[in-house]
Enzyme design. Structure first.
Site, short mmCIF file in Angstrom:
data_model
loop_
_atom_site.label_atom_id
_atom_site.label_comp_id
_atom_site.label_asym_id
_atom_site.label_seq_id
_atom_site.Cartn_x
_atom_site.Cartn_y
_atom_site.Cartn_z
N ASP A 117 0.81 -1.21 0.00
CA ASP A 117 0.00 0.00 0.00
C ASP A 117 0.85 1.27 0.00
O ASP A 117 2.02 1.27 0.42
CB ASP A 117 -0.89 0.04 1.25
CG ASP A 117 -2.09 -0.88 1.14
OD1 ASP A 117 -2.15 -1.67 0.20
OD2 ASP A 117 -2.96 -0.78 2.03
N HIS A 170 3.72 -2.24 3.13
CA HIS A 170 3.70 -0.88 2.58
C HIS A 170 5.01 -0.60 1.85
O HIS A 170 6.08 -0.99 2.32
CB HIS A 170 3.50 0.14 3.70
CG HIS A 170 2.19 0.01 4.41
ND1 HIS A 170 1.98 -0.93 5.40
CD2 HIS A 170 1.01 0.66 4.25
CE1 HIS A 170 0.73 -0.84 5.83
NE2 HIS A 170 0.12 0.12 5.16
#
Length: 278
Positions: free
Chosen positions: A99, A244
């Site tokens: 992400d 992430h």
């Protein structure tokens, strides 16, 4: 005092997202590959610090394709009531997701590691990060990775008006199409903070909502070894792993994937991505 206010706001955002995720329950099944399906259920909240939402007028980008053909209308989907969480099907299959990117300092290293082991993953990108890093989305497309919509500025959607949510999602889908070559078919709400408007608008734009099963919490920068342990201990058939590639210092994430990815492969897991709809 300023730092205390920062961390208090962060905790409030994460707590709010977690409460929303906890309210969801198990639901329908969606095909993700020839032999897989995706199951819906609750998802915890996670992510980097919230970025302030822009005014609706600031989201619309100038078309990058000039005289090109008009965009195809997205396929409208059934509106879900909770996000998809895990895949189901035969075999030891898992999905890797990243992400908040792309980021020029971290995303290329993650792509290098995925390429080394011939693994495809999903990247939920923020539109504001794509602007200066379009070549990374082109690289994702060339490698067969799936790119999803993670809004433009990474706001908590439950704090926005419906028109603002639409602007965040539409502008991000537009720039993904320009850089990646296709409009996204998957959407993930920042912090796991879903609401009815997000589900409805995502379905209108042809995007399924995807959450996660295992949160590495790498956004806390807990240490490379901790991230590795969370992935390896959480590995199981059907799991969706959340990591992430932006939103902070992701050097621990870069180092960790170099350890846990070969471990998963040696343990017999097949790292897959959802099937693209025709």
């Amino acid at each position: 005092m300023q730092n205390d206010q920062f961390f208090t706001r962060r905790r409030m955002l994460l707590a709010g997202g977690a409460a929303l995720g906890a309210a969801a329950t198990a639901g329908a099944v969606l095909a993700s590959s020839a032999e897989d399906a995706v199951r819906t259920t609750a998802a915890p909240a996670a992510g980097a610090q919230a970025r302030p939402a822009l005014g609706p007028s600031a989201f619309r980008l100038q078309p990058l394709t000039g005289d090109g053909p008009p965009r195809a209308a997205p396929r409208k989907l059934q509106v879900r009531e909770e996000p998809i969480l895990q895949i189901s099907g035969r075999g030891r299959r898992m999905v890797l997701t990243f992400d908040d990117g792309p980021h020029p300092d971290y995303t290329p290293h993650i792509l290098d590691t995925l390429a080394k082991y011939d693994v495809r993953a999903m990247f939920f990108v923020c539109g504001e990060c794509v602007v200066a890093n379009k070549e990374l989305l082109a690289r994702m497309a060339d490698a067969g990775h799936v790119v999803g919509n993670h809004t433009w500025t990474h706001p908590q959607l439950t704090m926005l008006r419906r028109s603002e949510i639409r602007a965040e999602m539409e502008s991000t889908s537009d720039i993904i199409e320009d850089a990646y070559g296709e409009r996204p078919q998957w959407f993930r709400a920042p912090y796991g903070a879903w609401n009815r408007a997000a589900f409805q608008l995502g379905a209108e734009m042809g995007m399924e909502p995807l959450a996660w099963t295992v949160d590495t919490t790498d956004w806390e920068e807990p240490g490379t070894r901790t991230i590795v342990d969370r992935v390896e201990n959480g590995a199981a058939p059907g799991v969706v792993v959340l990591s992430h590639d932006a939103g902070g210092d992701r050097s621990q994430t870069v180092r960790a994937i170099r350890e846990w990815l070969p471990y998963l492969i040696d343990s017999g897991y097949h790292l897959t991505v959802p099937r693209r709809r025709v």
